[in-house]
Design an enzyme around this catalytic site. Structure first.
Site, PDB file in Angstrom:
ATOM      1  N   LYS A 173       0.834  -1.193   0.000  1.00 17.27           N
ATOM      2  CA  LYS A 173       0.000   0.000   0.000  1.00 17.27           C
ATOM      3  C   LYS A 173       0.868   1.243   0.000  1.00 17.27           C
ATOM      4  O   LYS A 173       1.632   1.479   0.932  1.00 17.27           O
ATOM      5  CB  LYS A 173      -0.915  -0.007   1.234  1.00 17.27           C
ATOM      6  N   THR A 204      -7.044   9.275   8.558  1.00 11.43           N
ATOM      7  CA  THR A 204      -6.562   8.010   7.991  1.00 11.43           C
ATOM      8  C   THR A 204      -6.411   6.918   9.049  1.00 11.43           C
ATOM      9  O   THR A 204      -5.791   5.890   8.788  1.00 11.43           O
ATOM     10  CB  THR A 204      -5.210   8.228   7.292  1.00 11.43           C
ATOM     11  N   GLY A 206      -7.001   3.759  10.876  1.00 13.46           N
ATOM     12  CA  GLY A 206      -7.703   2.518  10.574  1.00 13.46           C
ATOM     13  C   GLY A 206      -7.837   2.196   9.102  1.00 13.46           C
ATOM     14  O   GLY A 206      -8.571   1.276   8.737  1.00 13.46           O
ATOM     15  N   THR A 207      -7.109   2.907   8.236  1.00 18.26           N
ATOM     16  CA  THR A 207      -7.252   2.625   6.801  1.00 18.26           C
ATOM     17  C   THR A 207      -6.759   1.218   6.453  1.00 18.26           C
ATOM     18  O   THR A 207      -7.375   0.532   5.637  1.00 18.26           O
ATOM     19  CB  THR A 207      -6.478   3.650   5.957  1.00 18.26           C
ATOM     20  N   GLY A 208      -5.652   0.794   7.050  1.00 18.64           N
ATOM     21  CA  GLY A 208      -5.138  -0.548   6.755  1.00 18.64           C
ATOM     22  C   GLY A 208      -6.063  -1.643   7.242  1.00 18.64           C
ATOM     23  O   GLY A 208      -6.287  -2.640   6.544  1.00 18.64           O
ATOM     24  N   CYS A 209      -6.607  -1.458   8.444  1.00 21.94           N
ATOM     25  CA  CYS A 209      -7.573  -2.423   8.980  1.00 21.94           C
ATOM     26  C   CYS A 209      -8.800  -2.502   8.074  1.00 21.94           C
ATOM     27  O   CYS A 209      -9.297  -3.588   7.751  1.00 21.94           O
ATOM     28  CB  CYS A 209      -8.009  -2.011  10.387  1.00 21.94           C
TER      29      CYS A 209
END
Length: 263
Positions: A173, A204, A206-209
């Site tokens: 990412k 942003t 928690g974007t990966g979760c």
């Protein structure tokens, strides 16, 4: 109804971890379930403390889910210790869910460490080989690939190196570290690039979760990996665009933007 399990840490502020995962799954129309491996005292500004759940309790939570409502996909998030990793990996090898998405959470958005450095080798040995899709961000990919990433070409090389360790699809990412928030997916032979104009925002958290849970949800719904990633990235981008502007640091997303106005 499709069912998706998240195995991750709990974020008391509601923007990341288990809480973000369950919101994302609900937004995709799948039934979300959770196994909590750590309780994290955090907010949009900082991580205050982490308390791990015992390996035995982690195993028993996984047993409880799989003996009754069998998941169609599993998302794995923060695993803070080798003991936790052994518990999760052992149970998933036993139950063999059809799809596993691993978000190798090493850092919070504010840069605070969520995984001890000595745990990275255990993650590589125990958990990476289980993942159908692995979703590191740039800092995590640099750790896993042991290289500096400055360009999409570097992302491709890092994806090759991580694939050699895991055998699964690797989605690196780009986020704020790459122009136009480009992401690179590698399946061992073919590269896919996903590029959506970057949103200028601090929301942003928690974007990966959210992305990994969206991928797991789309896999459960029958999408192939490239399509699951494409849909998940579009979902996350819109959730960022409609963020509610909460908190004093990296704010949370709006996981239900398509159902309710942001007000």
């Amino acid at each position: 109804m499709k069912k998706v399990l998240t195995i991750a840490g709990s974020d008391c502020s509601g923007g990341a971890g288990i809480q973000a995962d369950l919101k994302t799954m609900a937004a995709h129309g799948v039934f979300g379930m959770s196994v909590i491996v750590s309780v994290v005292a955090e907010n949009t500004v900082r991580v205050i403390d982490i308390q791990d759940i015992s390996p035995k309790m982690i195993e028993e939570q996984i047993d409880a889910v799989f003996e009754d409502i069998v998941p169609d996909a599993v998302k794995i998030g923060m695993l803070s210790s080798p003991d936790c990793m052994r518990a999760v990996a052992g149970r998933l090898r036993r139950y063999r869910p059809p799809h596993i998405v691993l978000d190798p959470v090493m850092f919070a958005k504010n840069g605070d460490a969520l995984m001890a450095p000595q745990s990275v080798s255990a993650l590589v040995d125990l958990v990476l080989p289980l993942a159908e899709v692995l979703t590191p961000n740039i800092p995590e990919a640099q750790h896993l690939a042991d290289m500096t990433i400055l360009s999409p070409t570097d992302m491709e090389e890092a994806a090759r190196r991580i694939h050699a360790k895991s055998g699964g699809n690797v989605l690196i990412k780009g986020g704020k570290n790459m122009a136009d928030a480009v992401d690179v997916l590698y399946d061992g032979s073919i590269f896919h690039r996903y590029q959506i104009g970057r949103v200028d925002t601090s929301s942003t958290h928690g974007t990966g979760c959210t992305l990994s849970s969206a991928i797991a949800s789309n896999l459960a719904l029958g999408c192939a990996v490239p399509e699951a990633v494409k849909r998940a990235k579009a979902y996350v981008t819109d959730a960022i665009r409609h963020a509610p502007g909460l908190g004093h640091g990296c704010g949370p997303l709006n996981h239900f933007y398509h159902m309710f106005s942001k007000e």
